[in-house]
Design an enzyme around this catalytic site. Sequence first.
Site, PDB file in Angstrom:
ATOM      1  N   GLU A 285       0.824  -1.204   0.000  1.00 24.36           N
ATOM      2  CA  GLU A 285       0.000   0.000   0.000  1.00 24.36           C
ATOM      3  C   GLU A 285       0.864   1.262   0.000  1.00 24.36           C
ATOM      4  O   GLU A 285       0.451   2.317  -0.487  1.00 24.36           O
ATOM      5  CB  GLU A 285      -0.907  -0.022   1.236  1.00 24.36           C
ATOM      6  CG  GLU A 285      -2.302   0.502   0.966  1.00 24.36           C
ATOM      7  CD  GLU A 285      -3.268   0.215   2.103  1.00 24.36           C
ATOM      8  OE1 GLU A 285      -4.326  -0.359   1.812  1.00 24.36           O
ATOM      9  OE2 GLU A 285      -2.984   0.556   3.264  1.00 24.36           O
ATOM     10  N   HIS A 306       7.839 -26.713  -1.055  1.00 27.40           N
ATOM     11  CA  HIS A 306       7.241 -27.852  -1.740  1.00 27.40           C
ATOM     12  C   HIS A 306       6.118 -27.422  -2.680  1.00 27.40           C
ATOM     13  O   HIS A 306       5.362 -28.250  -3.168  1.00 27.40           O
ATOM     14  CB  HIS A 306       6.734 -28.867  -0.707  1.00 27.40           C
ATOM     15  CG  HIS A 306       7.857 -29.428   0.118  1.00 27.40           C
ATOM     16  ND1 HIS A 306       8.369 -30.688  -0.069  1.00 27.40           N
ATOM     17  CD2 HIS A 306       8.605 -28.866   1.101  1.00 27.40           C
ATOM     18  CE1 HIS A 306       9.369 -30.890   0.774  1.00 27.40           C
ATOM     19  NE2 HIS A 306       9.536 -29.794   1.498  1.00 27.40           N
ATOM     20  N   LYS A 420     -14.317   0.375  -4.037  1.00 25.83           N
ATOM     21  CA  LYS A 420     -15.423   0.775  -3.154  1.00 25.83           C
ATOM     22  C   LYS A 420     -16.466   1.537  -3.958  1.00 25.83           C
ATOM     23  O   LYS A 420     -17.668   1.336  -3.796  1.00 25.83           O
ATOM     24  CB  LYS A 420     -14.919   1.665  -2.010  1.00 25.83           C
ATOM     25  CG  LYS A 420     -14.027   0.948  -1.028  1.00 25.83           C
ATOM     26  CD  LYS A 420     -13.656   1.869   0.123  1.00 25.83           C
ATOM     27  CE  LYS A 420     -12.492   1.314   0.912  1.00 25.83           C
ATOM     28  NZ  LYS A 420     -11.897   2.247   1.829  1.00 25.83           N
TER      29      LYS A 420
HETATM   30  O1  PA5 Z   1      -3.829   1.158   5.878  1.00 22.64           O
HETATM   31  C1  PA5 Z   1      -4.936   1.593   5.606  1.00 22.64           C
HETATM   32  O2  PA5 Z   1      -5.169   2.801   5.551  1.00 22.64           O
HETATM   33  C2  PA5 Z   1      -6.086   0.651   5.334  1.00 22.64           C
HETATM   34  O3  PA5 Z   1      -5.675  -0.659   5.325  1.00 22.64           O
HETATM   35  C3  PA5 Z   1      -7.146   0.804   6.403  1.00 22.64           C
HETATM   36  O4  PA5 Z   1      -6.579   0.526   7.649  1.00 22.64           O
HETATM   37  C4  PA5 Z   1      -8.313  -0.116   6.129  1.00 22.64           C
HETATM   38  O5  PA5 Z   1      -8.850   0.140   4.877  1.00 22.64           O
HETATM   39  C5  PA5 Z   1      -9.370   0.043   7.190  1.00 22.64           C
HETATM   40  O6  PA5 Z   1      -9.803   1.360   7.268  1.00 22.64           O
HETATM   41  P1  PA5 Z   1     -10.576   1.885   8.523  1.00 22.64           P
HETATM   42  O7  PA5 Z   1      -9.695   1.755   9.697  1.00 22.64           O
HETATM   43  O8  PA5 Z   1     -10.905   3.302   8.207  1.00 22.64           O
HETATM   44  O9  PA5 Z   1     -11.813   1.037   8.663  1.00 22.64           O
END
Ligand code: PA5
Length: 443
Positions: A285, A306, A420
Amino acid sequence: MIKLDITKALVSAAEIEAVKGQVIAAQTALEEGNCPGNDFLGWLHLPTGITAEFMTKLQECTQTLRENCDTVVVAGIGGSYLGARAIIEALGNSFQWLTNKGENPNILFAGNNIGEDYLYELTEYLRDRRFGVINISKSGTTTETALAFRLLKKQCEQQRGKEMARRVIVAITDARKGAARTCADKEGYTSFVIPDNVGGRFSVLTPVGLLPIAVAGFDIAKLVQGAADMEQAVAEGVPFEENPCLKYAAVRNILYRQGKKIEILVNFQPKLHYMNEWWKQLYGESEGKDGKGIFPAAVDFSTDLHSMGQWIQEGERTIFETVVSIEEPEHKLLFPSDEENLDGLNFLAGKRVDEVNKMAELGTQLAHVDGGVPNMRIVVPRLNEYYIGQLIYFFEKACGISGLTLGVNPFNQPGVEAYKKNMFALLGKPGYEKETEEIKKRL
Ligand code: PA5
């Protein structure tokens, strides 16, 4: 301290020298807050900034959950659950489920998928349990987590009564906004704040990770101490040669520029499976944007030798490996001798199982390096709270430096919104009428 070994990374001293200035500049930008995404640097000095008062509040809440629950469900997704799961599984007994005699609550995870069967089976399992819920969402609006929380809240209130539910449901969310905050304030739940300037994937040392880990029975003070010691060990001004974050970021960027587009994180301990998952999110990310970024993959060895071993040894040469190696296991077990010796393995009888594992590790490293796979090793003395704290902070800081060296903003994630938007359009969410109409034309 944990150590980084880059002697088999197949990079020359001259290549390191050429990139050294860039990673040091990236670290300076990070420390001085002069970098893209500088409104999300709250994690940088988090470990040394944790106060005794904050730890006391966490411990009080931990005690309430531990006294009143045999099971605690952590509802959260991505950065709002992976760190807690990674550390709980790394430190816990592999058979906690089966061996637990009630000394620690079992920690379950929900809100990280939309599997109907998963949620159905979870609610069935919880039917006879004294369960509590830690609802974790920074935005407070994430569909997966909100769905699980709706189900869990209702079931907890019905099973345990409104008053007990109020005590055993805890919210970890934004200080002011989002549905999770509104609900917590309205119901009177204990709540903790995820700081504005800490993104999800960097939040494991906030209550997001610390509360579930403490409830599971682990020593969060030692975890924080490990992270704080690593924060000092890789602080600005520590020379390149002594700073594993700078070295890791340098080698990753050198290899990437040479066409090594995939990094495989490797462990030789099944307990580290979710550490791989946490690391994949952190690096994926943070770096995968603007058409750039190393693809973070992960394997559990020797299991995956394996299955994926063939590809790694002889497939396309676009990969490098980073091995997290645990120096000393927590328990001692010897390879048994056998009178008949049908498998021919009596030559190993009496050796520690870990010695065999270590030779599998060394043999794999040599074979993969011979096959053209650069190899880095992160050596962790023991699998305990203190060293995991070091490992967490090491990966976080190296990630920030590496992403900045790559030339991206490591602290945003604009790409995760695309699915989303489509999902809400397809489901006909109010406010998405135009998107719904457009997407229907594509079906
Ligand atoms: O690292 C990030 O920003 C994402 O993985 C969020 O943690 C994830 O989408 C969950 O978001 P939220 O904490 O707003 O529910």
